[in-house]
Design a protein around this motif. Structure first.
Motif, mmCIF file in Angstrom:
data_model
loop_
_atom_site.group_PDB
_atom_site.id
_atom_site.type_symbol
_atom_site.label_atom_id
_atom_site.label_comp_id
_atom_site.label_asym_id
_atom_site.label_seq_id
_atom_site.Cartn_x
_atom_site.Cartn_y
_atom_site.Cartn_z
ATOM 1 N N TYR A 8 -43.744 8.632 -39.202
ATOM 2 C CA TYR A 8 -45.161 8.852 -38.968
ATOM 3 C C TYR A 8 -45.342 9.650 -37.686
ATOM 4 C CZ TYR A 8 -45.457 4.970 -42.241
ATOM 5 O OH TYR A 8 -45.309 4.169 -43.334
ATOM 6 N N ILE A 9 -46.394 10.406 -37.613
ATOM 7 C CA ILE A 9 -46.792 11.046 -36.370
ATOM 8 C C ILE A 9 -48.003 10.271 -35.878
ATOM 9 C CG2 ILE A 9 -47.703 13.139 -35.310
ATOM 10 C CD1 ILE A 9 -46.181 14.729 -37.446
ATOM 11 N N GLN A 11 -50.501 9.242 -32.304
ATOM 12 C CA GLN A 11 -50.929 9.634 -30.967
ATOM 13 C C GLN A 11 -50.366 8.645 -29.951
ATOM 14 O OE1 GLN A 11 -54.923 11.112 -30.868
ATOM 15 N NE2 GLN A 11 -55.272 10.137 -28.869
ATOM 16 N N LEU A 61 -42.128 14.419 -30.578
ATOM 17 C CA LEU A 61 -42.267 15.307 -31.729
ATOM 18 C C LEU A 61 -41.569 16.636 -31.514
ATOM 19 C CD1 LEU A 61 -43.448 15.816 -34.521
ATOM 20 C CD2 LEU A 61 -45.512 16.650 -33.415
ATOM 21 N N TRP A 64 -37.875 16.520 -32.589
ATOM 22 C CA TRP A 64 -37.462 15.978 -33.877
ATOM 23 C C TRP A 64 -37.013 17.080 -34.829
ATOM 24 C CZ3 TRP A 64 -35.436 12.172 -36.150
ATOM 25 C CH2 TRP A 64 -35.515 12.015 -37.512
#
Length: 148
Positions: A8-9, A11, A61, A64
């Protein structure tokens, strides 16, 4: 959790503090600013047990899947062509195999660890894992972390 891991991304401001501090500690180690895990976790105010719990599960992120080496652990059936098929899948998406370590086969399977350089990868690491898991003879493919 069983089966294929999902990613998942999210915040940063909704993440638990331990996850954020784990990333900070990893960045200190990668930059060379500190040389041991003990120094890194002390600097960011995190326990070593929390660091080891999350270190292979949380990544910034921008880091990755691109422009680095990643280490992938595989469990392969011990039969002709399985390892060759894995290497072909990696090559097909422009991954460059840096190292291969294979354990002695036991009960028809062998553990294999592959380090893959990802700067030319035409897919993300997560998708590479999916491709490897679909390869006949691959019983397991797991991302272990970033290589050295």
């Amino acid at each position: 959790m069983t089966g294929t891991p999902r990613f998942y991304i999210v915040q940063e401001d909704i993440l638990p503090e331990a996850l954020i501090k784990t990333v900070q500690a990893k960045e200190l180690l990668l930059s060379g600013e500190v040389t041991t895990v003990a120094q890194a976790v002390e600097r960011v105010g995190l326990s070593r047990s929390a660091f080891y719990k999350y270190k292979d599960k949380v990544f910034p992120l921008q880091n990755w899947g691109r422009g680095r080496t990643v280490v992938i652990s595989l469990l392969l059936e011990h039969r002709s062509g399985v390892l060759s098929g894995v290497l072909s899948k990696i090559a097909a998406v422009h991954g460059n195999v840096v190292t291969i370590n294979q354990d002695f086969p036991r009960q028809g399977v062998a553990g294999v660890t592959v380090t893959v350089e990802t700067s030319q990868l035409t897919t993300g690491v997560e998708q590479l894992l999916v491709l490897l898991r679909e390869q006949p003879g691959v019983r397991q493919a797991v991302f272990l972390g970033e290589g050295e």
